[in-house]
Write a protein that holds these residues in place. Structure first.
Motif: not given
Length: 138
Positions: A68-69, A73-76, A80-81, A119-120
């Motif tokens: 979700g929102p 944050t999780v990808l970073e 992953v940026k 996208a996120f």
């Protein structure tokens, strides 16, 4: 031929390229499964190769569904940026014999993906912040 152990292959990948966390490799594998199900559904039940752009779209949908929102944050947190990073992860997995590719597939397939904010993060902004033409009413 010896069966490839996913965990051992990831350990080797991480030893050679520590930019990304272990978790993101598991996530990409799950996102590929998610994307393949979408492709099968759209392709009348027939499984076919997933392109880089299709995988990026599936990754976006799966990340939003799972986190979700908090997706960006999780990808970073996992290192992953941008979409190019997903290409690096996918090709690390290809080189580790965890994924297959065609002669047409390359890292550049992931270069012109989406903007991570768009996208996120943007799907969770208030409507007033999403529409740049709306004026701030006091």
């Amino acid at each position: 031929m010896q069966e490839i152990n996913f965990d051992e292959a990831i350990e080797e990948i991480l030893a050679n390229d520590p930019r990304f966390s272990r978790e993101v490799y598991l996530f990409v594998r799950e996102a590929l499964d998610f994307t393949q199900k979408l492709v099968v559904k759209d392709n009348r039940g027939q499984l076919r190769h997933v392109s880089g752009q299709e995988l990026l779209n599936g990754i976006r949908q799966y990340a939003l569904q799972q986190f979700g929102p908090m997706a960006a944050t999780v990808l970073e947190e996992w290192g992953v940026k941008n979409c190019r990073d997903f290409g690096e992860i996918v090709f690390n997995m290809v080189e580790g014999n965890l994924l297959a590719k065609t002669d047409k597939d390359s890292r550049t397939d992931f270069q012109n993906g989406y903007d991570f904010t768009e996208a996120f993060r943007k799907p969770f902004w208030p409507q007033s912040k999403q529409d740049p033409e709306m004026k701030n009413v006091s």
